[in-house]
Write a protein that holds these residues in place. Structure first.
Motif, PDB file in Angstrom:
ATOM      1  N   LEU A  86      -7.135  -0.607   6.145  1.00  0.00           N
ATOM      2  CA  LEU A  86      -6.103  -0.089   5.252  1.00  0.00           C
ATOM      3  C   LEU A  86      -4.773  -0.155   5.977  1.00  0.00           C
ATOM      4  CD1 LEU A  86      -5.308   2.892   6.466  1.00  0.00           C
ATOM      5  CD2 LEU A  86      -7.235   3.667   5.131  1.00  0.00           C
ATOM      6  N   LEU A  87      -3.696   0.127   5.267  1.00  0.00           N
ATOM      7  CA  LEU A  87      -2.387   0.160   5.907  1.00  0.00           C
ATOM      8  C   LEU A  87      -1.631   1.423   5.531  1.00  0.00           C
ATOM      9  CD1 LEU A  87       0.086  -0.506   3.732  1.00  0.00           C
ATOM     10  CD2 LEU A  87      -0.803  -2.816   3.929  1.00  0.00           C
TER      11      LEU A  87
ATOM     12  N   CYS B 290       2.526   2.829   5.806  1.00  0.00           N
ATOM     13  CA  CYS B 290       3.920   2.493   6.141  1.00  0.00           C
ATOM     14  C   CYS B 290       4.610   3.726   6.706  1.00  0.00           C
ATOM     15  CB  CYS B 290       4.666   2.008   4.901  1.00  0.00           C
ATOM     16  SG  CYS B 290       3.974   0.494   4.225  1.00  0.00           S
TER      17      CYS B 290
ATOM     18  N   ALA C  43       2.567   6.029   0.905  1.00  0.00           N
ATOM     19  CA  ALA C  43       2.563   4.584   1.171  1.00  0.00           C
ATOM     20  C   ALA C  43       1.339   4.191   2.002  1.00  0.00           C
ATOM     21  CB  ALA C  43       3.848   4.174   1.871  1.00  0.00           C
ATOM     22  N   VAL C  44       0.177   4.291   1.354  1.00  0.00           N
ATOM     23  CA  VAL C  44      -1.118   3.944   1.952  1.00  0.00           C
ATOM     24  C   VAL C  44      -1.806   2.987   0.992  1.00  0.00           C
ATOM     25  CG1 VAL C  44      -3.394   4.867   2.550  1.00  0.00           C
ATOM     26  CG2 VAL C  44      -1.337   6.165   3.154  1.00  0.00           C
ATOM     27  N   CYS C  45      -2.485   1.988   1.521  1.00  0.00           N
ATOM     28  CA  CYS C  45      -2.988   0.934   0.638  1.00  0.00           C
ATOM     29  C   CYS C  45      -4.199   0.236   1.277  1.00  0.00           C
ATOM     30  CB  CYS C  45      -1.834  -0.047   0.426  1.00  0.00           C
ATOM     31  SG  CYS C  45      -2.192  -1.487  -0.528  1.00  0.00           S
ATOM     32  N   SER C  46      -5.195  -0.063   0.476  1.00  0.00           N
ATOM     33  CA  SER C  46      -6.361  -0.833   0.924  1.00  0.00           C
ATOM     34  C   SER C  46      -5.944  -2.275   1.223  1.00  0.00           C
ATOM     35  CB  SER C  46      -7.401  -0.817  -0.196  1.00  0.00           C
ATOM     36  OG  SER C  46      -8.436  -1.715   0.071  1.00  0.00           O
TER      37      SER C  46
ATOM     38  N   ALA D  38      -1.564   8.058  -4.748  1.00  0.00           N
ATOM     39  CA  ALA D  38      -2.322   9.178  -4.197  1.00  0.00           C
ATOM     40  C   ALA D  38      -1.513   9.795  -3.062  1.00  0.00           C
ATOM     41  CB  ALA D  38      -3.667   8.684  -3.687  1.00  0.00           C
TER      42      ALA D  38
END
Lengths: 175, 175
Positions: free
Chosen positions: A61-62, A64, A50-53, A31
């Motif tokens: 969430l994180l 980078c 670079a986004v992630c649950s 996304a």
């Protein structure tokens, strides 16, 4: 994607391993988000895939981010951010926040408001996560910003914009 | 997604905040992957959407995994894993590795081989990242497994399978 132009410029000095990694990673669809902040260090925003649950206990969430990115210090000092997940019609917004456009011109695009942290929230984002940065982990050139989600905003029925094979894609529900 | 059934079972005890987070997070589209390992602790694999690129110096990705997941200790002990990014026709494989199917039956589906770490590599994955776990960071209930990529495999022209709004989706290149 936040540093797309820099990457293109630096491409000649990439090792074969790095180039291979980038080619492979371009086939992991993701996304497209605009990550924003506002606070003591000012207002800033960049395009990121670079986004992630991470976990729902507590909701986290994180994101980078390259420590050499021009926006890095603003996010580090403000300690808050909002992840705005882009919709299919947000391709231009993604390009503007992913390039070298001055910050004021970036935010002149789109319609923004605020939730509890004061970070800019895109009114018609598919979903927005208003967050406090709670833990930073360095890995190579990048930092992983672990962010506790304090508030969310959703626009139901909106489809997300996807980046895959170095191009934007739309989603079609699986038959 | 790795613990889909457990989540459904536990739904009654979720707080309102957790439920809100899960609803919001379901609108952040993500590629679907089967993460595998093999080594001293045995062979294992699970479906995951919480996978994200970190840096190309050195080539690194991350995978988020619940420390209470049944597969957790196998990955922690083996210290290697392969992220297999699924294609549009891999919906059944995703379901099998995301449910409670015994491990042997999971690997009876699909066609596997190995690269340098010995972790199972799906031959027709969109892309596969063969990795060494190099850093583990705990955040709430989950661990972030930071993984150095040692080898990659690509199948050009293959489209990825996407999970969005609790359903599988295909990709269509943006006009």
């Amino acid at each position: 994607m936040a540093e797309k132009k820099q990457q293109t410029k630096a491409v000649k000095s990439l090792t074969e391993t790095q180039q291979q990694f980038r080619n492979a990673m371009s086939h992991l669809a993701a996304a497209v988000n605009v990550v924003t902040t506002d606070g003591v260090a000012g207002r800033s925003g960049f395009t990121a895939s670079a986004v992630c649950s991470v976990t729902d206990s507590p909701p986290t969430l994180l994101v980078c981010l390259n420590r050499n990115a021009s926006v890095y210090s603003v996010f580090q000092e403000n300690q808050v951010l909002c992840v705005n997940t882009l919709a299919q019609n947000h391709q231009q917004l993604s390009n503007v926040f992913g390039g070298r456009t001055p910050m004021e011109e970036r935010f002149a695009q789109g319609s923004w408001h605020q939730l509890c942290t004061g970070s800019p929230v895109l009114k018609d984002a598919v979903v927005a996560f208003d967050c406090q940065i709670c833990q930073i982990v360095s890995v190579g050139t990048h930092d992983i910003l672990c962010c506790q989600i304090l508030e969310t905003q959703m626009n139901h029925g909106t489809q997300g914009l996807i980046y895959f094979d170095r191009a934007y894609h739309n989603l079609t529900r699986h038959p």
